[in-house]
Design a protein around this motif. Structure first.
Motif, PDB file in Angstrom:
ATOM      1  N   ILE A 177      60.461   6.443  10.472  1.00 53.12           N
ATOM      2  CA  ILE A 177      59.267   6.000  11.188  1.00 53.12           C
ATOM      3  C   ILE A 177      58.324   5.265  10.233  1.00 53.12           C
ATOM      4  O   ILE A 177      58.053   5.757   9.137  1.00 53.12           O
ATOM      5  CB  ILE A 177      58.541   7.195  11.839  1.00 53.12           C
ATOM      6  N   PRO A 178      57.822   4.095  10.619  1.00 56.54           N
ATOM      7  CA  PRO A 178      56.900   3.358   9.754  1.00 56.54           C
ATOM      8  C   PRO A 178      55.688   4.200   9.386  1.00 56.54           C
ATOM      9  O   PRO A 178      55.200   5.002  10.185  1.00 56.54           O
ATOM     10  CB  PRO A 178      56.494   2.148  10.613  1.00 56.54           C
ATOM     11  N   ARG A 179      55.203   3.995   8.182  1.00 56.30           N
ATOM     12  CA  ARG A 179      54.040   4.750   7.716  1.00 56.30           C
ATOM     13  C   ARG A 179      52.813   4.459   8.573  1.00 56.30           C
ATOM     14  O   ARG A 179      52.614   3.332   9.024  1.00 56.30           O
ATOM     15  CB  ARG A 179      53.723   4.397   6.256  1.00 56.30           C
ATOM     16  N   ASP A 180      51.997   5.482   8.755  1.00 55.03           N
ATOM     17  CA  ASP A 180      50.717   5.284   9.424  1.00 55.03           C
ATOM     18  C   ASP A 180      49.770   4.557   8.487  1.00 55.03           C
ATOM     19  O   ASP A 180      49.881   4.656   7.258  1.00 55.03           O
ATOM     20  CB  ASP A 180      50.084   6.635   9.790  1.00 55.03           C
ATOM     21  N   GLY A 181      48.827   3.828   9.079  1.00 60.22           N
ATOM     22  CA  GLY A 181      47.738   3.304   8.276  1.00 60.22           C
ATOM     23  C   GLY A 181      46.760   4.423   7.982  1.00 60.22           C
ATOM     24  O   GLY A 181      47.023   5.604   8.225  1.00 60.22           O
ATOM     25  N   GLY A 182      45.607   4.090   7.486  1.00 59.10           N
ATOM     26  CA  GLY A 182      44.580   5.090   7.271  1.00 59.10           C
ATOM     27  C   GLY A 182      44.042   5.576   8.601  1.00 59.10           C
ATOM     28  O   GLY A 182      44.331   5.022   9.654  1.00 59.10           O
ATOM     29  N   THR A 183      43.258   6.643   8.573  1.00 57.90           N
ATOM     30  CA  THR A 183      42.637   7.113   9.805  1.00 57.90           C
ATOM     31  C   THR A 183      41.690   6.044  10.311  1.00 57.90           C
ATOM     32  O   THR A 183      41.158   5.253   9.548  1.00 57.90           O
ATOM     33  CB  THR A 183      41.860   8.420   9.563  1.00 57.90           C
ATOM     34  N   ARG A 184      41.498   6.002  11.612  1.00 56.70           N
ATOM     35  CA  ARG A 184      40.742   4.911  12.220  1.00 56.70           C
ATOM     36  C   ARG A 184      39.288   4.926  11.752  1.00 56.70           C
ATOM     37  O   ARG A 184      38.541   5.871  11.963  1.00 56.70           O
ATOM     38  CB  ARG A 184      40.808   5.020  13.756  1.00 56.70           C
ATOM     39  N   SER A 185      38.917   3.855  11.091  1.00 53.90           N
ATOM     40  CA  SER A 185      37.580   3.742  10.500  1.00 53.90           C
ATOM     41  C   SER A 185      36.507   3.770  11.587  1.00 53.90           C
ATOM     42  O   SER A 185      36.615   3.112  12.609  1.00 53.90           O
ATOM     43  CB  SER A 185      37.485   2.436   9.704  1.00 53.90           C
ATOM     44  N   GLY A 186      35.462   4.535  11.307  1.00 53.34           N
ATOM     45  CA  GLY A 186      34.341   4.583  12.233  1.00 53.34           C
ATOM     46  C   GLY A 186      34.547   5.503  13.412  1.00 53.34           C
ATOM     47  O   GLY A 186      33.634   5.700  14.206  1.00 53.34           O
ATOM     48  N   ARG A 187      35.740   6.082  13.532  1.00 53.47           N
ATOM     49  CA  ARG A 187      36.014   6.992  14.637  1.00 53.47           C
ATOM     50  C   ARG A 187      35.945   8.430  14.130  1.00 53.47           C
ATOM     51  O   ARG A 187      36.256   8.733  12.992  1.00 53.47           O
ATOM     52  CB  ARG A 187      37.404   6.733  15.231  1.00 53.47           C
ATOM     53  N   ARG A 188      35.531   9.336  14.999  1.00 56.30           N
ATOM     54  CA  ARG A 188      35.472  10.752  14.650  1.00 56.30           C
ATOM     55  C   ARG A 188      35.936  11.569  15.854  1.00 56.30           C
ATOM     56  O   ARG A 188      35.994  11.075  16.968  1.00 56.30           O
ATOM     57  CB  ARG A 188      34.046  11.150  14.272  1.00 56.30           C
ATOM     58  N   PHE A 189      36.263  12.812  15.571  1.00 57.28           N
ATOM     59  CA  PHE A 189      36.661  13.691  16.655  1.00 57.28           C
ATOM     60  C   PHE A 189      35.448  14.082  17.488  1.00 57.28           C
ATOM     61  O   PHE A 189      34.369  14.361  16.959  1.00 57.28           O
ATOM     62  CB  PHE A 189      37.319  14.955  16.108  1.00 57.28           C
ATOM     63  N   ASP A 190      35.655  14.096  18.775  1.00 58.22           N
ATOM     64  CA  ASP A 190      34.642  14.569  19.702  1.00 58.22           C
ATOM     65  C   ASP A 190      34.784  16.094  19.761  1.00 58.22           C
ATOM     66  O   ASP A 190      35.493  16.631  20.614  1.00 58.22           O
ATOM     67  CB  ASP A 190      34.883  13.918  21.073  1.00 58.22           C
ATOM     68  N   VAL A 191      34.101  16.790  18.828  1.00 57.75           N
ATOM     69  CA  VAL A 191      34.282  18.245  18.709  1.00 57.75           C
ATOM     70  C   VAL A 191      33.844  18.981  19.968  1.00 57.75           C
ATOM     71  O   VAL A 191      34.596  19.815  20.499  1.00 57.75           O
ATOM     72  CB  VAL A 191      33.546  18.786  17.462  1.00 57.75           C
ATOM     73  N   PRO A 192      32.647  18.706  20.531  1.00 57.23           N
ATOM     74  CA  PRO A 192      32.276  19.412  21.763  1.00 57.23           C
ATOM     75  C   PRO A 192      33.259  19.161  22.904  1.00 57.23           C
ATOM     76  O   PRO A 192      33.617  20.083  23.645  1.00 57.23           O
ATOM     77  CB  PRO A 192      30.885  18.845  22.085  1.00 57.23           C
ATOM     78  N   GLY A 193      33.703  17.905  23.047  1.00 53.36           N
ATOM     79  CA  GLY A 193      34.673  17.595  24.091  1.00 53.36           C
ATOM     80  C   GLY A 193      35.998  18.291  23.865  1.00 53.36           C
ATOM     81  O   GLY A 193      36.624  18.784  24.810  1.00 53.36           O
ATOM     82  N   ALA A 194      36.449  18.331  22.605  1.00 55.75           N
ATOM     83  CA  ALA A 194      37.716  18.986  22.285  1.00 55.75           C
ATOM     84  C   ALA A 194      37.656  20.478  22.596  1.00 55.75           C
ATOM     85  O   ALA A 194      38.599  21.051  23.168  1.00 55.75           O
ATOM     86  CB  ALA A 194      38.056  18.767  20.811  1.00 55.75           C
TER      87      ALA A 194
END
Length: 447
Positions: A177-194
């Motif tokens: 499987i091709p390598r992933d890039g870095g984590t998506r810049s400027g994005r964060r987990f929606d902790v309350p929603g999760a």
């Protein structure tokens, strides 16, 4: 080679869901489960799997699909080893819960890799055919393997078999499987929603699983009520979040919305049928674990053939027409099965019904996920896949709860036949629902 690996992962997920069914009586006897707790050998997996799918899908989008694929397979391997070594009920149920979390990470990663690595249309339809053949036939194959392994080596073998399979999958993923890039810049987990989504879905699935087994007591009703409140809160949180766990704009994509609905109805009907088939083989005809497993050879082959045909037919006639037709064929097979079974009928008497049912079910399993992925942008394939898989888990829990309640209103065999015939009507309704889906432009509103 990548497609073969993704199909292999789906095969593991599908097998692991059903492989324990025929081994449950042996597990209960040897580990000393109380009768009212034995269902948690199955439910411990289902509740966690269903509850964490949305989170698992978003993890794939933000942290990388290859990373989550490897993590999910690793969790499967470790928890399977723990399950096989378990010496008391709590340890086994805990291992099954970890397996459920591994599935919730692995399933969206697998689906989203297909959605991003294979172009929409002929190429993706073909990929979903291979994936669907593995998943659809794996549900029946799990019952076969469960019977063979339990009879030959004892119940721990149904867990130990996953360990080398998961390890081989991890190695292949790192290589292929091709390598992933870095984590998506400027994005964060929606902790309350999760938190709201995971707790809400888990509570609802818990109530639907526990209620039919122990009665709709205060605990089941409270869990269901709390789950509904949390899901309402989740929708409110998502409408205000800058980085939502589930961008509500995705639900405006008709193909995804219709696909999730069809997947939920499919799981509520055809996904629950395996339970009643097992009851018929074991309780009505007295099959042992090995005989029950062998009885699933015919539907396994039929599902495999149907899944391979589904993608080819969809490329020529369109996804929704193929899906609706496949479900209509499956409905005929289920109705035939309900009318053909009896306390004295031979296995050969139900083979035609199993063949027709399997062909339709296999083709539908392939095309409904392909339909749900249509029009979803690559950066949202993970959460879209998580939503589709959540529909499958919740639909299965609701369908099984309702059908078991209906079956219990009559004597054992009459209730069994009634549940199967109602399932046939439900599959026909699902076919009509599939016809309402139409292809939409590949545009996704920005969250």
């Amino acid at each position: 080679m990548i497609l073969a690996l993704l199909a292999f992962a789906q095969l593991i997920i599908a097998i692991d869901y059903t492989i324990v069914f025929v081994a449950v009586p042996d597990i209960g006897r040897e580990l000393g489960f109380a009768a009212h707790n034995l269902q948690w050998v199955v439910s411990g997996y289902a509740v966690v799997f269903g509850g964490f799918l949305l989170l698992g899908g978003r993890m794939s989008d933000l942290l990388g699909r290859r990373r989550m694929f490897v993590l999910g397979l690793s969790l499967y391997g470790v928890s399977s080893l723990a399950g096989g070594l378990a010496t008391e009920p709590g340890l086994l149920v805990g291992a099954r819960a970890v397996q459920g979390f591994g599935g919730a990470v692995l399933a969206p990663a697998t689906l989203s890799l297909i959605g991003t690595l294979f172009a929409e249309g002929r190429e993706r339809n073909r990929a979903f055919s291979v994936w669907g053949a593995a998943g659809g036939s794996g549900m029946a194959l799990g019952s076969l393997l469960g019977g063979v392994l339990t009879q030959a080596f004892g119940w721990p073998a149904i867990f130990f078999v996953n360990v080398p399979l998961a390890a081989a999958g991890v190695v292949a993923a790192v290589v292929l499987i091709p390598r992933d890039g870095g984590t998506r810049s400027g994005r964060r987990f929606d902790v309350p929603g999760a938190v709201a989504a995971t707790a809400g879905i888990t509570a609802v699935v818990f109530a639907l699983v526990q209620g039919p087994a122990t009665g709709w007591n205060a605990a089941s009703l409270l869990a269901g009520g709390v789950g509904v409140v949390l899901l309402v809160a989740f929708v409110m949180i998502e409408s205000r979040s800058a980085d939502p766990l589930l961008p509500l704009g995705l639900l405006r994509i008709r193909s995804l919305r219709n696909g999730v609905t069809v997947i939920a109805l499919f799981a509520a009907t055809l996904g629950s049928l395996l339970y009643f088939e097992t009851l018929y083989f074991q309780d009505v005809h007295g099959y042992n674990a090995l005989q029950t497993g062998l009885a699933y050879l015919v539907p396994t082959v039929a599902i495999f053939v149907g899944a391979n045909l589904g993608g080819r037919v969809a490329t020529r006639f369109g996804l929704h027409v193929t899906l609706a037709t496949s479900l209509a064929v499956a409905a005929v097979g289920v109705a035939w099965l309900g009318l053909a079974i009896s306390t004295s009928a031979s296995y050969a008497a139900i083979v035609p019904a199993l063949l027709i049912l399997g062909l339709g079910q296999g083709s539908a399993f392939t095309t409904m996920y392909a339909a749900a992925s249509t029009g979803v942008a690559p950066e949202h394939q993970g959460i879209g896949s998580g939503a589709a898989s959540t529909g499958q888990q919740v639909g299965n829990a609701i369908g099984l709860a309702l059908l078991v309640a209906i079956a219990n209103q009559s004597d054992a065999f009459t209730g069994l036949r009634t549940a199967i015939l109602i399932t046939a009507a439900g599959v026909a309704l699902t076919a009509l629902t599939a016809l309402t889906g139409r292809r939409t432009p590949a545009l996704v509103p920005t969250p």
